[in-house]
Write a protein that holds these residues in place. Structure first.
Motif, PDB file in Angstrom:
ATOM      1  N   SER A  11       0.885  -1.110  -0.017  1.00 39.82           N
ATOM      2  CA  SER A  11       0.131  -0.160  -0.231  1.00 39.82           C
ATOM      3  C   SER A  11       0.991   1.209   0.040  1.00 39.82           C
ATOM      4  CB  SER A  11      -0.969   0.110   1.031  1.00 39.82           C
ATOM      5  OG  SER A  11      -0.172   0.104   2.333  1.00 39.82           O
ATOM      6  N   TRP A  49       4.024   1.425  -1.412  1.00 36.58           N
ATOM      7  CA  TRP A  49       4.528   1.528  -2.792  1.00 36.58           C
ATOM      8  C   TRP A  49       3.352   2.309  -3.595  1.00 36.58           C
ATOM      9  CZ3 TRP A  49       7.525  -3.457  -3.540  1.00 36.58           C
ATOM     10  CH2 TRP A  49       8.840  -3.345  -2.992  1.00 36.58           C
ATOM     11  N   GLY A  50       2.456   1.980  -3.525  1.00 39.67           N
ATOM     12  CA  GLY A  50       1.096   2.460  -4.170  1.00 39.67           C
ATOM     13  C   GLY A  50       0.624   3.600  -4.017  1.00 39.67           C
ATOM     14  N   ILE A  51       0.794   4.035  -2.868  1.00 39.22           N
ATOM     15  CA  ILE A  51       0.074   5.327  -2.669  1.00 39.22           C
ATOM     16  C   ILE A  51       1.108   6.302  -3.102  1.00 39.22           C
ATOM     17  CG2 ILE A  51       1.088   5.772  -0.230  1.00 39.22           C
ATOM     18  CD1 ILE A  51      -2.420   6.433  -1.909  1.00 39.22           C
ATOM     19  N   ASN A  65       2.936   5.770  -5.889  1.00 32.70           N
ATOM     20  CA  ASN A  65       2.691   5.903  -7.276  1.00 32.70           C
ATOM     21  C   ASN A  65       1.502   7.053  -7.425  1.00 32.70           C
ATOM     22  OD1 ASN A  65       3.709   5.060  -9.564  1.00 32.70           O
ATOM     23  ND2 ASN A  65       2.783   3.176  -9.746  1.00 32.70           N
ATOM     24  N   PHE A  66       0.352   7.231  -6.524  1.00 33.63           N
ATOM     25  CA  PHE A  66      -0.539   7.978  -6.763  1.00 33.63           C
ATOM     26  C   PHE A  66      -0.100   9.177  -6.426  1.00 33.63           C
ATOM     27  CE2 PHE A  66      -4.156   4.932  -5.957  1.00 33.63           C
ATOM     28  CZ  PHE A  66      -5.244   5.545  -6.993  1.00 33.63           C
ATOM     29  N   CYS A 108      -3.905  12.906  -1.496  1.00 35.37           N
ATOM     30  CA  CYS A 108      -4.083  11.434  -1.456  1.00 35.37           C
ATOM     31  C   CYS A 108      -3.615  10.751  -0.403  1.00 35.37           C
ATOM     32  CB  CYS A 108      -3.892  10.738  -2.840  1.00 35.37           C
ATOM     33  SG  CYS A 108      -2.036  10.932  -3.460  1.00 35.37           S
ATOM     34  N   ASP A 158      -5.787  11.058   2.707  1.00 34.54           N
ATOM     35  CA  ASP A 158      -6.789   9.816   2.683  1.00 34.54           C
ATOM     36  C   ASP A 158      -6.276   8.550   2.990  1.00 34.54           C
ATOM     37  OD1 ASP A 158      -9.145  11.245   2.209  1.00 34.54           O
ATOM     38  OD2 ASP A 158      -8.617  11.519   0.070  1.00 34.54           O
ATOM     39  N   TYR A 159      -5.276   8.224   2.560  1.00 40.48           N
ATOM     40  CA  TYR A 159      -4.274   6.930   2.607  1.00 40.48           C
ATOM     41  C   TYR A 159      -3.912   6.657   4.097  1.00 40.48           C
ATOM     42  CZ  TYR A 159      -0.630   3.573   3.022  1.00 40.48           C
ATOM     43  OH  TYR A 159       0.211   2.801   3.314  1.00 40.48           O
ATOM     44  N   LEU A 178      -5.063   7.870   6.615  1.00 36.32           N
ATOM     45  CA  LEU A 178      -6.580   7.796   7.249  1.00 36.32           C
ATOM     46  C   LEU A 178      -6.857   6.194   7.385  1.00 36.32           C
ATOM     47  CD1 LEU A 178      -8.727  10.909   6.639  1.00 36.32           C
ATOM     48  CD2 LEU A 178      -7.840  10.178   8.898  1.00 36.32           C
ATOM     49  N   GLU A 179      -7.140   5.953   6.180  1.00 36.08           N
ATOM     50  CA  GLU A 179      -7.218   4.213   5.972  1.00 36.08           C
ATOM     51  C   GLU A 179      -6.271   3.308   6.615  1.00 36.08           C
ATOM     52  OE1 GLU A 179     -10.299   3.996   4.865  1.00 36.08           O
ATOM     53  OE2 GLU A 179     -10.167   1.650   5.156  1.00 36.08           O
ATOM     54  N   LEU A 180      -5.129   3.764   6.521  1.00 40.20           N
ATOM     55  CA  LEU A 180      -4.149   2.998   6.931  1.00 40.20           C
ATOM     56  C   LEU A 180      -4.214   2.800   8.674  1.00 40.20           C
ATOM     57  CD1 LEU A 180      -1.108   1.422   6.787  1.00 40.20           C
ATOM     58  CD2 LEU A 180      -0.013   3.547   7.246  1.00 40.20           C
ATOM     59  N   TYR A 209      -7.163   0.337   9.183  1.00 43.87           N
ATOM     60  CA  TYR A 209      -6.721  -0.920   8.866  1.00 43.87           C
ATOM     61  C   TYR A 209      -5.880  -1.220  10.041  1.00 43.87           C
ATOM     62  CZ  TYR A 209      -3.498  -4.500   7.344  1.00 43.87           C
ATOM     63  OH  TYR A 209      -2.887  -5.935   6.975  1.00 43.87           O
TER      64      TYR A 209
END
Lengths: 196, 196
Positions: free
Chosen positions: A164, A166-168, A170-171, A180, A183-184, A186-188, A191
């Motif tokens: 996640s 690495w991906g964020i 990229n975002f 972004c 938001d990421y 917050l979700e992390l 989780y």
DNA sequence: CAATCAACATACTAGTTAGTATGTTTTGGT
DNA sequence: ACCAAAACATACTAACTAGTATGTTGATTG
């Protein structure tokens, strides 16, 4: 002797910056020696090939930073879950070494050089495994301490967290905005809380 | 006329394959015309520049596949959460178009071309936003239907899901093994279950 | 059936690439 | 102060790069 190793360091540091910004293949040796003011003779005295320099960047620039920033904190913390979050947060929003628009150095190199360059693949494999292992072991410690649910699989979570991240990154590149990341994060947090 | 557009399609498809495997910058026009048996004259009759061809690949090859494979299923499903999981699973393990060792085409291009190429950035931004929006809207529907907790933030989850997917594809490249996909999918399932 | 134009084919160019050949300078040990 | 080797400097090359100039086909259309 100090001067010579200084030249080598200059090449590695500046090359890393250029490669981090533009990618390995898009960074030419001519550009490196132009920006470092180091001549071609000096460059090829210190590095046999461009690829040899690339591997040296991974091992001598990225690896030490990674160990200091990504791994040691996880090995010393008393609260792994909290450490994973604050580390991620600081990597995304505070770390002056990492730039929003350029992604994650190790992630970038992994994507660009793997699988067609075996040497890079090996060096990056090592690098990434060490991070993954650090997360995994810190989670195992948290499991022992009862800080997280017994049903949590440390290996799986390690994959999920790094992926996640690495991906964020990229975002962040694509959107060129830290929104972004908010938001990421917050979700992390949500989780990670479910792991308790 | 059918023959001409056939030539164009041949170039796009083969170029996509090469670029997917080796990256955009590492794929030369000479290599493209060599493997397609199309001459340079024909190539430059159909595409003004290499970049124009790259944009065409995104819009005419990647985009349609993305819409068919990533977006439509989310818009038609009755169980978004289950669809997100099965879609991810099939993308990682079954999709014959995607290869373990080459990552995600959109993710690769995003990382390589952003931020230094504005045209690519725009095209990729569009592409990715459409996927993100599809996930987000499907989750909003699930919220309405009471299929997930009210406290779930659809936007955040969309970021998290796509990020983790991009990231694990990077892992797949580095480790060159589907093993990490298995662990990832297990954790993705756990995570998605916590949203219920 | 000739003219026209889309669709290709060939040969070239100017710039860039990693790497080398062949030097000169600097440095540390005696 | 001298000498060898380390450290650097300059000029080159061969291969490759995207792109162009200038053709030749072959199918439609008046």
């Amino acid at each position: 002797m100090a001067k010579a190793s200084n030249t080598r360091q200059t090449i590695l540091k500046k090359s890393f910056e250029l490669i981090y910004q533009k990618g390995y293949q898009a960074t030419s040796i001519d550009e490196i020696i132009a920006t470092t003011q180091v001549t071609k003779g000096a460059f090829y005295y210190h590095f046999k090939t461009k690829d040899a320099m690339g591997i040296a960047i991974i091992n001598e620039i990225v690896k030490p930073i990674m160990e200091r920033t990504y791994i040691t904190p996880l090995q010393t913390t008393l609260d792994p879950l909290a450490e994973i979050y604050t580390m991620t947060q600081s990597l995304l929003l505070e770390n002056s070494f990492l730039k929003l628009e350029y992604g994650c150095p190790a992630g970038n190199l992994a994507q660009e050089m793997t699988p067609w360059n075996v040497e890079f693949s090996k060096a990056l494999h090592q690098l990434i495994t060490s991070w993954q292992t650090a997360i995994e072991e810190s989670l195992l410690k948290a499991l022992e301490n009862g800080q997280i649910r017994k049903s949590v699989n440390a290996k799986q979570v390690a994959y999920f967290v790094i992926s996640s991240y690495w991906g964020i990154r990229n975002f962040g590149k694509v959107y060129n905005s830290t929104h972004c990341y908010d938001d990421y994060l917050l979700e992390l947090k949500s989780y990670l809380d479910t792991l308790k």
